[in-house]
Write a protein that holds these residues in place. Structure first.
Motif, PDB file in Angstrom:
ATOM      1  N   UNK A 142      62.772 103.832  66.235  1.00 15.66           N
ATOM      2  CA  UNK A 142      63.602 105.035  66.244  1.00 15.66           C
ATOM      3  C   UNK A 142      64.504 104.969  67.466  1.00 15.66           C
ATOM      4  N   UNK A 143      65.824 105.046  67.236  1.00 16.07           N
ATOM      5  CA  UNK A 143      66.806 104.948  68.317  1.00 16.07           C
ATOM      6  C   UNK A 143      67.556 106.262  68.426  1.00 16.07           C
ATOM      7  N   UNK A 144      67.567 106.816  69.621  1.00 14.43           N
ATOM      8  CA  UNK A 144      68.233 108.093  69.861  1.00 14.43           C
ATOM      9  C   UNK A 144      69.726 107.864  70.076  1.00 14.43           C
ATOM     10  N   UNK A 145      70.539 108.299  69.124  1.00 18.14           N
ATOM     11  CA  UNK A 145      71.992 108.149  69.225  1.00 18.14           C
ATOM     12  C   UNK A 145      72.658 109.444  69.664  1.00 18.14           C
ATOM     13  N   UNK A 146      71.888 110.324  70.308  1.00 20.39           N
ATOM     14  CA  UNK A 146      72.399 111.604  70.800  1.00 20.39           C
ATOM     15  C   UNK A 146      72.652 111.535  72.297  1.00 20.39           C
ATOM     16  N   UNK A 147      73.231 112.595  72.820  1.00 17.57           N
ATOM     17  CA  UNK A 147      73.530 112.658  74.248  1.00 17.57           C
ATOM     18  C   UNK A 147      72.433 113.264  75.084  1.00 17.57           C
ATOM     19  N   UNK A 148      71.352 113.735  74.443  1.00 19.98           N
ATOM     20  CA  UNK A 148      70.218 114.305  75.164  1.00 19.98           C
ATOM     21  C   UNK A 148      68.921 113.708  74.627  1.00 19.98           C
ATOM     22  N   UNK A 149      67.849 113.845  75.408  1.00 23.59           N
ATOM     23  CA  UNK A 149      66.553 113.297  75.001  1.00 23.59           C
ATOM     24  C   UNK A 149      66.062 113.967  73.725  1.00 23.59           C
ATOM     25  N   UNK A 150      65.348 113.200  72.889  1.00 23.68           N
ATOM     26  CA  UNK A 150      64.865 113.684  71.597  1.00 23.68           C
ATOM     27  C   UNK A 150      63.359 113.472  71.482  1.00 23.68           C
ATOM     28  N   UNK A 151      62.636 114.436  70.901  1.00 23.96           N
ATOM     29  CA  UNK A 151      61.211 114.235  70.637  1.00 23.96           C
ATOM     30  C   UNK A 151      61.022 113.402  69.367  1.00 23.96           C
ATOM     31  N   UNK A 152      60.088 112.468  69.404  1.00 22.84           N
ATOM     32  CA  UNK A 152      59.887 111.572  68.258  1.00 22.84           C
ATOM     33  C   UNK A 152      58.399 111.233  68.115  1.00 22.84           C
ATOM     34  N   UNK A 153      57.943 111.241  66.882  1.00 22.01           N
ATOM     35  CA  UNK A 153      56.639 110.693  66.510  1.00 22.01           C
ATOM     36  C   UNK A 153      56.818 109.879  65.241  1.00 22.01           C
ATOM     37  N   UNK A 154      55.982 108.861  65.051  1.00 23.13           N
ATOM     38  CA  UNK A 154      56.119 107.958  63.915  1.00 23.13           C
ATOM     39  C   UNK A 154      54.765 107.757  63.243  1.00 23.13           C
ATOM     40  N   UNK A 155      54.800 107.426  61.953  1.00 21.82           N
ATOM     41  CA  UNK A 155      53.559 107.130  61.247  1.00 21.82           C
ATOM     42  C   UNK A 155      53.818 106.570  59.865  1.00 21.82           C
TER      43      UNK A 155
END
Length: 310
Positions: A142-155
């Motif tokens: 998962x790559x954050x293409x935004x200008x601010x930090x993003x919360x991420x979980x994967x499964x």
């Protein structure tokens, strides 16, 4: 020619293995060894039953009320599981992924989570599948293409089988998972209640030693996973030791196990969901093991599904 309901199909082959990946949800639709199912399959022209084989991102499991606070702002997601009043299993399970690369034994699929109410970040999800003599490896980033930090979980969400079919087929199968703790949940909303040690108050959920599933009802996350050569394992087998195994590394310190008791008809307890995840249920609210991905940053996870005993 129209696209099947489950999306574009990518067929992979390697030795005695065959896999089919469906574009909707980057779903593992079929995995077979010598023609015997390793996971519970479904037809290409069928709308995927529930989360069978789907990718979970940018969060797995449930978020209570679909509401969470992140870096000072409150976000409200659609409650897509109305019976529990939660936002369940992320935003890509019903997204059409594009195939960006493929070969006879390898495929890469990609999709973008667009900024939206409740999740105002742009996050690219890339999924690589590799089929080899050791099974099907799935690597997710998962790559954050935004200008601010993003919360991420994967499964992931594969339903294992020992090549059996029909209602209640898992009851006679043996399950093994070496985990120290299990997260108990509320009965009405399946939300975290308390984390307990296996053997203390686990309610028949202790599978550290292989045992028959029988009538056990499980829909819980396990943690404190025992690692061998840096990897955790879960096994589902028949009386002859034939069945399926999921293996994953320390990037997934949790695994959700579900006995498919909400399945209808032939789907009822027809497979065992074994879901490696990077965080527990409701992690957007608790922050536990949640990835906080900076702008242009990436995080990942991966797991392997294989046939055993054949």
């Amino acid at each position: 020619m129209s696209t099947p309901l489950s999306g574009v199909q990518v067929e992979l082959r390697s030795g005695r293995y065959r896999a089919s990946i469906a574009g909707v949800g980057a779903t593992v639709r079929v995995l077979q060894y010598d023609g015997v199912d390793v996971i519970v399959p479904f037809a290409a022209g069928e709308v995927r039953p529930a989360m069978r084989g789907a990718l979970l991102a940018p969060w797995p499991n449930r978020i209570a009320d679909g509401e969470y606070a992140f870096e000072g702002d409150v976000h409200r997601l659609v409650q897509n599981e109305p019976e529990t009043r939660t936002a369940a299993h992320g935003l890509v399970a019903w997204t059409d992924f594009a195939v960006v690369d493929s070969a006879v034994d390898r495929a890469v699929l990609s999709a973008v989570v667009a900024p939206q109410p409740g999740y105002p970040w742009r996050v690219r999800i890339d999924v690589e599948f590799r089929l080899g003599p050791d099974g099907l490896a799935q690597e997710v980033s998962a790559t954050n293409e935004s200008g601010t930090a993003a919360p991420v979980g994967l499964g992931g969400h594969p339903y294992l089988t020992a090549g059996t079919a029909g209602a209640r087929s898992i009851d006679a199968l043996t399950f093994e998972l070496d985990a120290a703790r299990v997260l108990l949940v509320t009965e009405d909303r399946m939300l975290p209640d308390r984390l307990v040690a296996l053997g203390d108050d686990a309610g028949g959920r202790d599978f550290r030693r292989p045992r028959r599933i029988g009538g056990a009802v499980v829909n819980n996350a396990f943690t404190g996973l025992a690692l061998r050569d840096g990897r955790a394992r879960a096994r589902l087998t028949d009386d002859d030791g034939r069945g399926a195994e999921v293996e994953w590394d320390a990037r997934c310190p949790w695994v959700q196990v579900y006995t498919a008791d909400h399945g209808v008809g032939a789907d009822h307890r027809a497979g065992l969901a074994v879901e490696p995840t990077t965080c527990p249920p409701d992690a957007f609210r608790s922050g536990q093991d949640l990835f906080v991905v900076p702008p242009s940053g990436s995080v990942g996870a991966g797991w392997m599904i294989r046939s055993i005993g054949r």
